[in-house]
Design a protein around this motif. Structure first.
Motif, PDB file in Angstrom:
ATOM      1  N   ILE A  22      -9.096  -0.726   8.869  1.00  0.00           N
ATOM      2  CA  ILE A  22      -8.685  -1.724   7.884  1.00  0.00           C
ATOM      3  C   ILE A  22      -7.238  -2.080   8.183  1.00  0.00           C
ATOM      4  CG2 ILE A  22     -10.275  -0.818   6.143  1.00  0.00           C
ATOM      5  CD1 ILE A  22      -7.858   0.551   4.831  1.00  0.00           C
ATOM      6  N   PRO A  23      -6.756  -3.228   7.669  1.00  0.00           N
ATOM      7  CA  PRO A  23      -5.370  -3.598   7.903  1.00  0.00           C
ATOM      8  C   PRO A  23      -4.422  -2.518   7.409  1.00  0.00           C
ATOM      9  CG  PRO A  23      -6.602  -5.449   7.049  1.00  0.00           C
ATOM     10  CD  PRO A  23      -7.502  -4.264   6.945  1.00  0.00           C
ATOM     11  N   VAL A  24      -3.348  -2.297   8.177  1.00  0.00           N
ATOM     12  CA  VAL A  24      -2.422  -1.217   7.838  1.00  0.00           C
ATOM     13  C   VAL A  24      -1.746  -1.477   6.496  1.00  0.00           C
ATOM     14  CG1 VAL A  24      -0.486  -2.285   9.046  1.00  0.00           C
ATOM     15  CG2 VAL A  24      -0.540   0.198   8.765  1.00  0.00           C
ATOM     16  N   SER A  25      -1.520  -2.758   6.192  1.00  0.00           N
ATOM     17  CA  SER A  25      -0.876  -3.045   4.897  1.00  0.00           C
ATOM     18  C   SER A  25      -1.755  -2.615   3.739  1.00  0.00           C
ATOM     19  CB  SER A  25      -0.565  -4.542   4.799  1.00  0.00           C
ATOM     20  OG  SER A  25      -1.769  -5.285   4.912  1.00  0.00           O
ATOM     21  N   GLU A  26      -3.063  -2.822   3.902  1.00  0.00           N
ATOM     22  CA  GLU A  26      -3.991  -2.405   2.838  1.00  0.00           C
ATOM     23  C   GLU A  26      -4.074  -0.880   2.769  1.00  0.00           C
ATOM     24  OE1 GLU A  26      -8.675  -3.051   1.544  1.00  0.00           O
ATOM     25  OE2 GLU A  26      -7.707  -4.435   2.963  1.00  0.00           O
ATOM     26  N   ALA A  27      -4.035  -0.247   3.961  1.00  0.00           N
ATOM     27  CA  ALA A  27      -4.073   1.225   3.966  1.00  0.00           C
ATOM     28  C   ALA A  27      -2.856   1.788   3.266  1.00  0.00           C
ATOM     29  CB  ALA A  27      -4.139   1.710   5.419  1.00  0.00           C
ATOM     30  N   MET A  28      -1.680   1.156   3.499  1.00  0.00           N
ATOM     31  CA  MET A  28      -0.461   1.617   2.835  1.00  0.00           C
ATOM     32  C   MET A  28      -0.560   1.452   1.338  1.00  0.00           C
ATOM     33  SD  MET A  28       2.475   0.227   5.434  1.00  0.00           S
ATOM     34  CE  MET A  28       2.640   0.893   7.094  1.00  0.00           C
ATOM     35  N   GLN A  29      -1.129   0.317   0.923  1.00  0.00           N
ATOM     36  CA  GLN A  29      -1.283   0.085  -0.519  1.00  0.00           C
ATOM     37  C   GLN A  29      -2.204   1.126  -1.147  1.00  0.00           C
ATOM     38  OE1 GLN A  29      -2.587  -3.926  -0.926  1.00  0.00           O
ATOM     39  NE2 GLN A  29      -0.584  -4.819  -0.327  1.00  0.00           N
ATOM     40  N   LEU A  30      -3.240   1.510  -0.406  1.00  0.00           N
ATOM     41  CA  LEU A  30      -4.157   2.546  -0.915  1.00  0.00           C
ATOM     42  C   LEU A  30      -3.433   3.878  -1.066  1.00  0.00           C
ATOM     43  CD1 LEU A  30      -7.395   1.737   1.116  1.00  0.00           C
ATOM     44  CD2 LEU A  30      -7.021   1.379  -1.338  1.00  0.00           C
ATOM     45  N   ILE A  31      -2.579   4.135  -0.041  1.00  0.00           N
ATOM     46  CA  ILE A  31      -1.832   5.394  -0.114  1.00  0.00           C
ATOM     47  C   ILE A  31      -0.899   5.384  -1.316  1.00  0.00           C
ATOM     48  CG2 ILE A  31      -0.085   6.789   1.049  1.00  0.00           C
ATOM     49  CD1 ILE A  31      -1.342   5.870   3.695  1.00  0.00           C
ATOM     50  N   VAL A  32      -0.246   4.218  -1.489  1.00  0.00           N
ATOM     51  CA  VAL A  32       0.673   4.103  -2.638  1.00  0.00           C
ATOM     52  C   VAL A  32      -0.090   4.250  -3.953  1.00  0.00           C
ATOM     53  CG1 VAL A  32       2.228   2.544  -3.870  1.00  0.00           C
ATOM     54  CG2 VAL A  32       2.347   2.731  -1.374  1.00  0.00           C
ATOM     55  N   ALA A  33      -1.299   3.602  -3.963  1.00  0.00           N
ATOM     56  CA  ALA A  33      -2.096   3.701  -5.193  1.00  0.00           C
ATOM     57  C   ALA A  33      -2.489   5.142  -5.488  1.00  0.00           C
ATOM     58  CB  ALA A  33      -3.340   2.834  -5.065  1.00  0.00           C
ATOM     59  N   ASN A  34      -2.800   5.852  -4.386  1.00  0.00           N
ATOM     60  CA  ASN A  34      -3.193   7.258  -4.580  1.00  0.00           C
ATOM     61  C   ASN A  34      -1.997   8.135  -4.964  1.00  0.00           C
ATOM     62  OD1 ASN A  34      -5.865   6.738  -4.040  1.00  0.00           O
ATOM     63  ND2 ASN A  34      -5.616   7.036  -1.815  1.00  0.00           N
ATOM     64  N   ASN A  35      -0.823   7.649  -4.576  1.00  0.00           N
ATOM     65  CA  ASN A  35       0.387   8.445  -4.875  1.00  0.00           C
ATOM     66  C   ASN A  35       1.362   7.615  -5.703  1.00  0.00           C
ATOM     67  OD1 ASN A  35      -0.043  10.924  -2.989  1.00  0.00           O
ATOM     68  ND2 ASN A  35      -0.482   9.134  -1.711  1.00  0.00           N
ATOM     69  N   SER A  36       0.839   6.969  -6.721  1.00  0.00           N
ATOM     70  CA  SER A  36       1.662   6.077  -7.533  1.00  0.00           C
ATOM     71  C   SER A  36       2.796   6.808  -8.236  1.00  0.00           C
ATOM     72  CB  SER A  36       0.802   5.367  -8.574  1.00  0.00           C
ATOM     73  OG  SER A  36       0.134   6.348  -9.368  1.00  0.00           O
ATOM     74  N   ASP A  37       2.623   8.074  -8.410  1.00  0.00           N
ATOM     75  CA  ASP A  37       3.676   8.823  -9.092  1.00  0.00           C
ATOM     76  C   ASP A  37       4.804   9.209  -8.149  1.00  0.00           C
ATOM     77  OD1 ASP A  37       2.242   8.679 -11.421  1.00  0.00           O
ATOM     78  OD2 ASP A  37       1.193  10.588 -11.093  1.00  0.00           O
ATOM     79  N   ASP A  38       4.513   9.054  -6.882  1.00  0.00           N
ATOM     80  CA  ASP A  38       5.514   9.480  -5.913  1.00  0.00           C
ATOM     81  C   ASP A  38       6.380   8.276  -5.538  1.00  0.00           C
ATOM     82  OD1 ASP A  38       5.332  11.444  -2.829  1.00  0.00           O
ATOM     83  OD2 ASP A  38       7.044  10.647  -3.970  1.00  0.00           O
ATOM     84  N   LYS A  39       7.606   8.150  -6.083  1.00  0.00           N
ATOM     85  CA  LYS A  39       8.489   7.003  -5.843  1.00  0.00           C
ATOM     86  C   LYS A  39       8.966   6.962  -4.403  1.00  0.00           C
ATOM     87  CE  LYS A  39      11.106   3.593  -7.447  1.00  0.00           C
ATOM     88  NZ  LYS A  39      11.783   3.233  -6.233  1.00  0.00           N
ATOM     89  N   LEU A  40       9.179   8.086  -3.811  1.00  0.00           N
ATOM     90  CA  LEU A  40       9.651   8.123  -2.426  1.00  0.00           C
ATOM     91  C   LEU A  40       8.613   7.561  -1.468  1.00  0.00           C
ATOM     92  CD1 LEU A  40      11.349  11.662  -2.341  1.00  0.00           C
ATOM     93  CD2 LEU A  40      12.464   9.412  -2.403  1.00  0.00           C
ATOM     94  N   ALA A  41       7.345   7.895  -1.766  1.00  0.00           N
ATOM     95  CA  ALA A  41       6.271   7.387  -0.911  1.00  0.00           C
ATOM     96  C   ALA A  41       6.209   5.869  -1.003  1.00  0.00           C
ATOM     97  CB  ALA A  41       4.936   7.999  -1.308  1.00  0.00           C
ATOM     98  N   ALA A  42       6.413   5.348  -2.207  1.00  0.00           N
ATOM     99  CA  ALA A  42       6.372   3.900  -2.378  1.00  0.00           C
ATOM    100  C   ALA A  42       7.529   3.231  -1.647  1.00  0.00           C
ATOM    101  CB  ALA A  42       6.427   3.557  -3.863  1.00  0.00           C
ATOM    102  N   ASP A  43       8.730   3.816  -1.750  1.00  0.00           N
ATOM    103  CA  ASP A  43       9.888   3.241  -1.050  1.00  0.00           C
ATOM    104  C   ASP A  43       9.701   3.305   0.461  1.00  0.00           C
ATOM    105  OD1 ASP A  43      11.026   2.745  -3.485  1.00  0.00           O
ATOM    106  OD2 ASP A  43      12.285   4.558  -3.483  1.00  0.00           O
TER     107      ASP A  43
END
Length: 200
Positions: free
Chosen positions: A23-44
């Protein structure tokens, strides 16, 4: 290669060898962020990676454009060089052609001059031969005329001598026919003979 890789990670696909779905890497990153929404560092971190990816992609596009421009300029320079070489070759060929044409014209002019000289010499020789022949013919005619005149004079002289001899013979005969003059006639006859002989 980077551009091909960027295209591969920016679209959906299936690996033919493993059967894994991509899948597109941008979508994969968004999934990771969604899975780790509580992790601010991961989002940054994800955001920074996305920005870096965009920068890298823009840099690759710019490098690609620069390479294309460089190739176009190189092609333009090569075309200009080829055109200049062709123009020089055409100029050289035209000069050689002109030189050959001038040489041909000079050769033709020389040949024409030689032919003219030969024709003039032939005409002069023919004229000289004709004049010589005419002079020889004139001389021959003069000789013939002189010969004819000499023959005529000789004939006239012979006729005159013959006439005179006949007249003397007639006179002698007339004297012989006179009486008492036989002796004188005889002596005159002898004299006449001597005179005719001298005339002859």
């Amino acid at each position: 290669m980077l551009a091909d890789q960027a295209d591969q990670i920016s679209q959906y696909g299936i690996d033919d060898e493993t059967g894994n779905v991509t899948i597109p890497v941008s979508e994969a990153m968004q999934l990771i962020v969604a899975n780790n929404s509580d992790d601010k560092l991961a989002a940054d971190k994800l955001k920074a990676e996305q920005e870096q990816f965009a920068k890298d992609r823009a840099a690759m596009e710019k490098a690609k454009e620069a390479e294309a421009k460089k190739k176009a300029e190189a092609k333009k320079a090569a075309d200009a060089k080829a055109a200049a070489m062709k123009a020089e070759e055409d100029k050289k060929a035209a000069a050689e052609k002109k030189k050959a044409e001038e040489a041909k014209k000079a050769e033709e002019a020389k040949k024409a001059a030689e032919e003219k000289m030969a024709a003039e010499k032939k005409a002069a020789d023919e004229k000289a031969a004709a004049e010589k022949k005419a002079a020889e013919q004139k001389k021959a005619d003069e000789l013939m005329e002189k010969k004819a005149a000499d023959e005529k004079a000789a004939k006239e002289k012979a006729e005159q001598e013959k006439k005179e001899a006949a007249e003397k013979k007639a006179e002698k005969k007339s004297e012989e026919d006179k009486p008492g003059e036989a002796d004188n006639d005889a002596s005159e006859t002898e004299g006449d003979k001597e005179e005719v002989k001298d005339d002859a």
